[in-house]
Design a protein around this motif. Structure first.
Motif, PDB file in Angstrom:
ATOM      1  N   LEU A  46       0.965  -1.247  -0.040  1.00 20.62           N
ATOM      2  CA  LEU A  46       0.080   0.033   0.010  1.00 20.62           C
ATOM      3  C   LEU A  46       0.805   1.422   0.018  1.00 20.62           C
ATOM      4  CD1 LEU A  46      -2.678  -1.259   2.585  1.00 20.62           C
ATOM      5  CD2 LEU A  46      -2.918  -1.241   0.014  1.00 20.62           C
ATOM      6  N   LYS A  47       0.432   2.177  -0.872  1.00 20.20           N
ATOM      7  CA  LYS A  47       1.133   3.215  -0.880  1.00 20.20           C
ATOM      8  C   LYS A  47       0.524   4.451  -0.667  1.00 20.20           C
ATOM      9  CE  LYS A  47       4.300   1.117  -4.503  1.00 20.20           C
ATOM     10  NZ  LYS A  47       4.529   1.043  -5.889  1.00 20.20           N
ATOM     11  N   LYS A  48       0.418   5.515  -1.349  1.00 17.02           N
ATOM     12  CA  LYS A  48      -0.472   6.698  -1.270  1.00 17.02           C
ATOM     13  C   LYS A  48      -2.058   6.447  -1.498  1.00 17.02           C
ATOM     14  CE  LYS A  48      -0.485  11.758  -1.974  1.00 17.02           C
ATOM     15  NZ  LYS A  48       0.090  12.785  -2.549  1.00 17.02           N
ATOM     16  N   GLU A  49      -2.700   7.154  -0.391  1.00 18.71           N
ATOM     17  CA  GLU A  49      -4.383   6.818  -0.523  1.00 18.71           C
ATOM     18  C   GLU A  49      -4.499   7.942  -1.600  1.00 18.71           C
ATOM     19  OE1 GLU A  49      -7.566   6.073   2.644  1.00 18.71           O
ATOM     20  OE2 GLU A  49      -6.590   7.725   2.759  1.00 18.71           O
ATOM     21  N   LYS A  50      -5.571   7.571  -2.733  1.00 19.43           N
ATOM     22  CA  LYS A  50      -5.899   8.410  -3.421  1.00 19.43           C
ATOM     23  C   LYS A  50      -7.522   8.522  -3.674  1.00 19.43           C
ATOM     24  CE  LYS A  50      -5.112   4.806  -6.698  1.00 19.43           C
ATOM     25  NZ  LYS A  50      -4.224   4.405  -7.695  1.00 19.43           N
ATOM     26  N   LYS A 182     -46.525   1.983 -12.723  1.00 21.40           N
ATOM     27  CA  LYS A 182     -46.641   0.673 -13.529  1.00 21.40           C
ATOM     28  C   LYS A 182     -45.688  -0.424 -13.255  1.00 21.40           C
ATOM     29  CE  LYS A 182     -47.176  -0.835 -18.478  1.00 21.40           C
ATOM     30  NZ  LYS A 182     -46.745  -0.788 -19.765  1.00 21.40           N
ATOM     31  N   SER A 183     -44.381  -0.350 -13.274  1.00 27.34           N
ATOM     32  CA  SER A 183     -43.353  -1.326 -13.479  1.00 27.34           C
ATOM     33  C   SER A 183     -42.196  -0.994 -12.503  1.00 27.34           C
ATOM     34  CB  SER A 183     -42.904  -1.629 -14.677  1.00 27.34           C
ATOM     35  OG  SER A 183     -41.815  -0.375 -14.760  1.00 27.34           O
ATOM     36  N   ASP A 184     -42.452  -0.109 -11.742  1.00 28.11           N
ATOM     37  CA  ASP A 184     -41.017   0.144 -10.944  1.00 28.11           C
ATOM     38  C   ASP A 184     -39.861   0.254 -11.309  1.00 28.11           C
ATOM     39  OD1 ASP A 184     -43.004   0.498  -8.735  1.00 28.11           O
ATOM     40  OD2 ASP A 184     -42.244  -1.327  -7.876  1.00 28.11           O
ATOM     41  N   ASP A 185     -39.801   0.114 -12.456  1.00 28.56           N
ATOM     42  CA  ASP A 185     -38.466   0.422 -13.227  1.00 28.56           C
ATOM     43  C   ASP A 185     -37.886   1.777 -13.158  1.00 28.56           C
ATOM     44  OD1 ASP A 185     -38.913  -1.981 -14.319  1.00 28.56           O
ATOM     45  OD2 ASP A 185     -38.926  -1.611 -16.518  1.00 28.56           O
ATOM     46  N   ALA A 186     -36.575   1.960 -13.131  1.00 24.61           N
ATOM     47  CA  ALA A 186     -35.816   2.933 -12.461  1.00 24.61           C
ATOM     48  C   ALA A 186     -34.398   3.214 -12.937  1.00 24.61           C
ATOM     49  CB  ALA A 186     -35.839   3.102 -10.758  1.00 24.61           C
ATOM     50  N   ILE A 187     -33.928   4.300 -13.285  1.00 22.82           N
ATOM     51  CA  ILE A 187     -32.713   4.657 -13.853  1.00 22.82           C
ATOM     52  C   ILE A 187     -32.089   5.374 -12.451  1.00 22.82           C
ATOM     53  CG2 ILE A 187     -31.112   5.421 -15.404  1.00 22.82           C
ATOM     54  CD1 ILE A 187     -33.195   4.470 -17.528  1.00 22.82           C
ATOM     55  N   VAL A 188     -30.998   5.168 -12.052  1.00 22.26           N
ATOM     56  CA  VAL A 188     -30.488   6.215 -10.911  1.00 22.26           C
ATOM     57  C   VAL A 188     -29.113   6.407 -11.558  1.00 22.26           C
ATOM     58  CG1 VAL A 188     -30.119   6.383  -8.457  1.00 22.26           C
ATOM     59  CG2 VAL A 188     -31.836   5.103  -9.245  1.00 22.26           C
ATOM     60  N   GLU A 189     -28.620   7.606 -11.185  1.00 19.75           N
ATOM     61  CA  GLU A 189     -27.390   8.244 -11.395  1.00 19.75           C
ATOM     62  C   GLU A 189     -26.566   8.114 -10.089  1.00 19.75           C
ATOM     63  OE1 GLU A 189     -24.903  12.517 -11.858  1.00 19.75           O
ATOM     64  OE2 GLU A 189     -26.445  12.097 -13.458  1.00 19.75           O
ATOM     65  N   TYR A 190     -25.370   7.488 -10.064  1.00 21.84           N
ATOM     66  CA  TYR A 190     -24.556   7.354  -8.708  1.00 21.84           C
ATOM     67  C   TYR A 190     -23.325   8.161  -9.017  1.00 21.84           C
ATOM     68  CZ  TYR A 190     -27.229   3.714  -6.098  1.00 21.84           C
ATOM     69  OH  TYR A 190     -28.445   3.124  -5.421  1.00 21.84           O
ATOM     70  N   ASN A 191     -23.115   9.025  -8.266  1.00 23.49           N
ATOM     71  CA  ASN A 191     -21.666   9.599  -8.194  1.00 23.49           C
ATOM     72  C   ASN A 191     -20.855   9.077  -6.802  1.00 23.49           C
ATOM     73  OD1 ASN A 191     -21.241  12.129 -10.376  1.00 23.49           O
ATOM     74  ND2 ASN A 191     -23.298  12.084  -9.667  1.00 23.49           N
ATOM     75  N   ILE A 192     -19.856   8.185  -6.966  1.00 22.07           N
ATOM     76  CA  ILE A 192     -19.218   7.602  -5.894  1.00 22.07           C
ATOM     77  C   ILE A 192     -17.993   8.231  -5.567  1.00 22.07           C
ATOM     78  CG2 ILE A 192     -18.479   5.529  -5.071  1.00 22.07           C
ATOM     79  CD1 ILE A 192     -20.343   4.284  -7.134  1.00 22.07           C
ATOM     80  N   TYR A 193     -17.631   8.852  -4.495  1.00 22.07           N
ATOM     81  CA  TYR A 193     -16.337   9.406  -4.065  1.00 22.07           C
ATOM     82  C   TYR A 193     -15.648   8.510  -2.975  1.00 22.07           C
ATOM     83  CZ  TYR A 193     -18.458  13.482  -6.179  1.00 22.07           C
ATOM     84  OH  TYR A 193     -19.064  14.322  -7.150  1.00 22.07           O
ATOM     85  N   VAL A 194     -14.498   7.713  -3.548  1.00 19.34           N
ATOM     86  CA  VAL A 194     -13.888   6.691  -2.857  1.00 19.34           C
ATOM     87  C   VAL A 194     -12.406   6.824  -2.668  1.00 19.34           C
ATOM     88  CG1 VAL A 194     -13.897   5.362  -5.106  1.00 19.34           C
ATOM     89  CG2 VAL A 194     -13.655   4.157  -2.775  1.00 19.34           C
ATOM     90  N   LEU A 195     -11.873   6.777  -1.324  1.00 17.01           N
ATOM     91  CA  LEU A 195     -10.831   6.707  -1.048  1.00 17.01           C
ATOM     92  C   LEU A 195     -10.180   5.249  -0.843  1.00 17.01           C
ATOM     93  CD1 LEU A 195     -10.806   9.323   1.841  1.00 17.01           C
ATOM     94  CD2 LEU A 195      -9.255   9.495  -0.093  1.00 17.01           C
ATOM     95  N   HIS A 196      -8.860   5.005  -1.563  1.00 19.01           N
ATOM     96  CA  HIS A 196      -8.537   3.778  -1.713  1.00 19.01           C
ATOM     97  C   HIS A 196      -6.937   3.863  -2.050  1.00 19.01           C
ATOM     98  CE1 HIS A 196      -8.551   3.670  -6.174  1.00 19.01           C
ATOM     99  NE2 HIS A 196      -9.127   4.407  -5.979  1.00 19.01           N
ATOM    100  N   TYR A 197      -6.160   2.752  -2.044  1.00 21.31           N
ATOM    101  CA  TYR A 197      -4.928   2.780  -2.286  1.00 21.31           C
ATOM    102  C   TYR A 197      -4.567   2.556  -3.771  1.00 21.31           C
ATOM    103  CZ  TYR A 197      -4.044   3.455   2.725  1.00 21.31           C
ATOM    104  OH  TYR A 197      -4.065   3.522   4.112  1.00 21.31           O
TER     105      TYR A 197
END
Length: 197
Positions: A46-50, A182-197
């Motif tokens: 593991l080096k620097k977290e980004k 009618k169907s419960d079908d959905a489209i959802v936009e996800y913006n994910i901010y993740v800290l990892h190595y």
């Protein structure tokens, strides 16, 4: 031709074998086995977290010839406005753009359940498993409360695998379309901010 040992020699070997086993057990039990110890992250490479930002589109297909959702538990009462108790298993497409025909970059695999009696709010446990580029074979695990009628919902990134080992962060979910009547079908936009190595 095999040579058969006399009974006394056989017993002698059993005694020696038993003594050697006892000795090794004594030496193992004398070792210091720690339950927890500190480690240098460099030992695991593991080096620097980004910080990485991913924008993906989640396609929940409940109805039609190829649903990506299976209802596991139906709510006890159909009159419930919140569908409290509903549980669904998902294997949803994650795409690069909002259109269902957009490039597939991964699969959203997990489940969600209606966890509130007073409002429409889901408990979501979801692995975003990637199949493209440098993230191929890696996953991010998202968990949290999703009040689906709020414009933007925040869920926690609680872990990951592959490139995303030791991941932590948050995801913002914004519904682009939802066919509630009618169907419960959905489209959802996800913006994910993740800290990892």
């Amino acid at each position: 031709m095999a040579r058969i040992l006399p009974t006394s020699a056989f017993h002698y070997l059993l005694v020696i074998s038993s003594l050697l086993s006892s000795f090794s057990m004594i030496s193992v039990s004398a070792e210091d086995h720690e339950f927890v110890k500190s480690m240098d992250p460099k030992l695991l490479g593991l080096k620097k977290e980004k910080l990485t930002h991913l924008r993906l589109y989640w396609h929940d297909v409940v109805d039609g010839p190829n649903p990506s959702v299976v209802t596991i538990v139906r709510p006890l009462s159909n009159s419930s406005q919140t569908r409290f108790g509903l549980i669904r298993m998902i294997d949803n497409a994650l795409t690069q753009g909002p259109e269902p025909s957009s490039k597939l970059v991964g699969r959203s695999q997990g489940f969600y359940g209606s966890a509130s009696q007073g409002a429409v709010s889901l408990l979501m446990i979801d692995n975003f498993a990637f199949i493209q580029g440098k993230y191929n074979g890696s996953a991010i695990t998202i968990m949290g409360r999703n009040s689906i009628f709020n414009k933007v919902r925040e869920l926690s990134v609680v872990g990951g695998s592959g490139v995303f080992r030791f991941a932590r962060g948050y995801a913002l979910a914004t519904t682009l379309s939802f066919n509630v009547s009618k169907s419960d079908d959905a489209i959802v936009e996800y913006n994910i901010y993740v800290l990892h190595y």
